[in-house]
Enzyme design. Structure first.
Site, mmCIF file in Angstrom:
data_model
loop_
_atom_site.group_PDB
_atom_site.id
_atom_site.type_symbol
_atom_site.label_atom_id
_atom_site.label_comp_id
_atom_site.label_asym_id
_atom_site.label_seq_id
_atom_site.Cartn_x
_atom_site.Cartn_y
_atom_site.Cartn_z
ATOM 1 N N TYR A 186 0.823 -1.217 0.000
ATOM 2 C CA TYR A 186 0.000 0.000 0.000
ATOM 3 C C TYR A 186 0.855 1.263 0.000
ATOM 4 O O TYR A 186 0.467 2.282 -0.561
ATOM 5 C CB TYR A 186 -0.895 0.045 1.248
ATOM 6 C CG TYR A 186 -2.242 -0.616 1.101
ATOM 7 C CD1 TYR A 186 -2.346 -1.956 0.762
ATOM 8 C CD2 TYR A 186 -3.410 0.095 1.340
ATOM 9 C CE1 TYR A 186 -3.576 -2.565 0.659
ATOM 10 C CE2 TYR A 186 -4.646 -0.505 1.235
ATOM 11 C CZ TYR A 186 -4.725 -1.836 0.894
ATOM 12 O OH TYR A 186 -5.955 -2.426 0.793
ATOM 13 N N LYS A 219 3.101 -15.314 2.401
ATOM 14 C CA LYS A 219 3.369 -16.038 1.157
ATOM 15 C C LYS A 219 4.878 -16.267 1.104
ATOM 16 O O LYS A 219 5.580 -15.841 0.185
ATOM 17 C CB LYS A 219 2.852 -15.196 -0.034
ATOM 18 C CG LYS A 219 2.855 -15.904 -1.367
ATOM 19 C CD LYS A 219 1.821 -17.006 -1.503
ATOM 20 C CE LYS A 219 2.019 -17.737 -2.806
ATOM 21 N NZ LYS A 219 1.158 -18.950 -2.927
ATOM 22 N N ASP A 237 -6.392 -6.973 4.093
ATOM 23 C CA ASP A 237 -7.511 -6.290 3.423
ATOM 24 C C ASP A 237 -8.404 -7.329 2.752
ATOM 25 O O ASP A 237 -9.624 -7.332 2.923
ATOM 26 C CB ASP A 237 -6.954 -5.306 2.382
ATOM 27 C CG ASP A 237 -8.068 -4.602 1.627
ATOM 28 O OD1 ASP A 237 -9.000 -4.117 2.293
ATOM 29 O OD2 ASP A 237 -8.016 -4.553 0.381
ATOM 30 N N ASP A 269 -12.389 -8.942 4.159
ATOM 31 C CA ASP A 269 -13.652 -8.910 3.401
ATOM 32 C C ASP A 269 -14.178 -10.330 3.213
ATOM 33 O O ASP A 269 -15.373 -10.593 3.326
ATOM 34 C CB ASP A 269 -13.460 -8.256 2.027
ATOM 35 C CG ASP A 269 -13.821 -6.765 2.043
ATOM 36 O OD1 ASP A 269 -13.646 -6.126 3.098
ATOM 37 O OD2 ASP A 269 -14.274 -6.249 0.998
HETATM 38 C C1 IPM Z 1 -10.384 -1.114 4.113
HETATM 39 C C2 IPM Z 1 -10.630 -0.489 2.773
HETATM 40 C C3 IPM Z 1 -9.488 0.459 2.446
HETATM 41 C C4 IPM Z 1 -8.228 -0.385 2.343
HETATM 42 C C5 IPM Z 1 -9.689 1.309 1.186
HETATM 43 C C6 IPM Z 1 -10.959 2.136 1.286
HETATM 44 C C7 IPM Z 1 -8.510 2.180 0.889
HETATM 45 O O1 IPM Z 1 -10.818 -1.441 1.793
HETATM 46 O O2 IPM Z 1 -10.296 -0.382 5.108
HETATM 47 O O3 IPM Z 1 -10.289 -2.340 4.171
HETATM 48 O O4 IPM Z 1 -7.934 -0.965 1.289
HETATM 49 O O5 IPM Z 1 -7.509 -0.461 3.347
HETATM 50 MG MG MG Z 2 -10.864 -3.442 2.532
#
Ligand code: IPM
Ligand code: MG
Length: 370
Positions: free
Chosen positions: A142, A189, A245, A249
């Site tokens: 990032y 990884k 990240d 999700d």
């Molecule tokens: C999260 C989001 C953020 C990330 C985005 C909005 C930049 O997906 O907080 O998980 O990728 O960290």
């Molecule tokens: Mg995210």
């Protein structure tokens, strides 16, 4: 206690869900005799529209002066579909994390027994799931160097980690494991990436000081599969920014709704609390969004401020609502409560001192807010 809370509601449904969390925090203040003051500040697309930047200096200053930050959501479709947009709402969140040194993102994931139907996974797979992801938040791909070749036909993003960056979050993850089931899984990884090998080497060395914690390693591709086939094996997952990240999700399919997942981002100074869901622009202004993830984030904030009983009163209220079948329609088609009704009801439950709130009492409170 007196606490200053910076309120960064952001875009889309952000302001609606944050308003409900503040209502619940007011109920906590009322019941436990605290004084919370709220300091609103701009962030995201709303901030771009008003000031030209997603994170104005004034917002950063408000955050620095606060005891904690409550964050709603950011993002607007008008930026998502333009790969060449120079200014984006997300930059506000990334800059905020970096400027405040919020290197540790904590994302708890648990299944609620009354809501198994929400998950695409079978009941027996999700029963009893209760783990937490520790995601590194200010390093890795990032924030590494990125760029394009002169002709624009090549691009790169560098994944960089230092031993110090790994150690500081790993200490927090080991300590969390000690307070929980004493199991820590490092997800990486390391069969391919040098930066992952540094993670493994560093964690391995640290493990001797946490000999009560059972440490194991898992490659991220396997972890992505294990989260679906056997999620109850996990206790604390420690991983890098990008892997965290993606996996967080993915993990949201376990409780079945992004609308139930809170998070905390902590560093050495002020910490930030936000739901993991996005700005859900289609629902903005409709009063239908689920405020529970933001309200649970407020509970994590109270824990961080060492107001444990206060935090518990919020979690109890959420559990009670879910057990009684009260929530927004994303949880169950028959649930017909609005975002603000859920907030008002949770506030009235928090305010109620008796732990034995009965169903008729809930019905009574509802009749006053419908
Ligand atoms: C999260 C989001 C953020 C990330 C985005 C909005 C930049 O997906 O907080 O998980 O990728 O960290
Ligand atoms: Mg995210």
């Amino acid at each position: 206690m007196k606490k200053k809370i910076a309120v960064l509601a952001g875009d889309g449904i952000g302001p609606e869900v944050v308003a409900q969390a503040l209502q619940v925090l007011d109920a906590v203040a009322n019941r436990f005799g605290h004084q919370f003051t709220y300091h609103p500040a701009l962030v995201g697309a709303t901030a771009i529209d008003k000031t030209g930047t997603p994170l104005p200096d004034a917002t950063l200053e408000t955050c620095h002066k606060s005891d904690a930050i409550l964050f709603g959501a950011i993002g607007d479709p008008k930026y998502d579909n333009d790969p060449n947009a120079k200014v984006r709402p997300e930059q506000g969140l990334l800059k905020l994390r970096k400027s405040l040194g919020l290197y540790c993102n904590v994302r708890p994931v648990a299944s609620y027994s009354g809501l198994y139907h929400l998950s695409p996974l079978r009941d027996e797979r999700i029963a009893g799931v209760d783990f937490v992801i520790y995601r590194e938040l200010t390093g890795g791909i990032y924030f590494g160097d990125k760029g394009r070749s002169d002709d624009g036909k090549e691009a790169f993003d560098q994944c960089f980690y230092s031993r110090g960056e790994i150690e500081r979050i790993a200490h927090l993850a080991f300590k969390a494991a000690q307070q929980r089931e004493k199991r820590l899984t490092l997800v990486d990884k390391a069969n391919v990436l040098e930066s992952s090998r540094l993670w493994r080497e560093t964690i391995q060395k640290m493990a001797v000081d946490y000999s009560d914690v059972q440490l194991n390693y898992m490659f991220v591709d396997n972890a992505a599969m294990q989260l679906i086939v056997a999620p109850s094996q996990f206790d604390v997952i420690l991983t890098s920014n990008m892997f965290g990240d993606i996996l967080s999700d993915e993990a949201s399919v376990i409780p079945g709704s992004l609308g139930l997942l809170p998070s905390a981002s902590i560093g050495s100074k002020v910490a930030l609390f936000e739901p993991i869901h996005g700005s859900y622009p289609q629902a903005a202004g409709e009063d239908i969004a689920n405020p529970m993830a933001t309200i649970l984030s407020a509970a994590m904030m109270l824990d961080h401020l060492e107001m444990y009983q206060e935090a518990m009163s919020i979690r109890d209220a959420i559990n009670r609502c879910l057990t009684e079948g009260i929530g927004t329609p994303d949880l169950k088609a028959q649930y017909t409560y609005s975002c603000s009704q859920v907030g008002s009801l949770l506030s009235s439950i928090v305010m109620e001192e008796s732990p034995q709130l009965k169903k008729d009492k809930i019905a009574e409170s509802l009749s006053t807010i419908i």
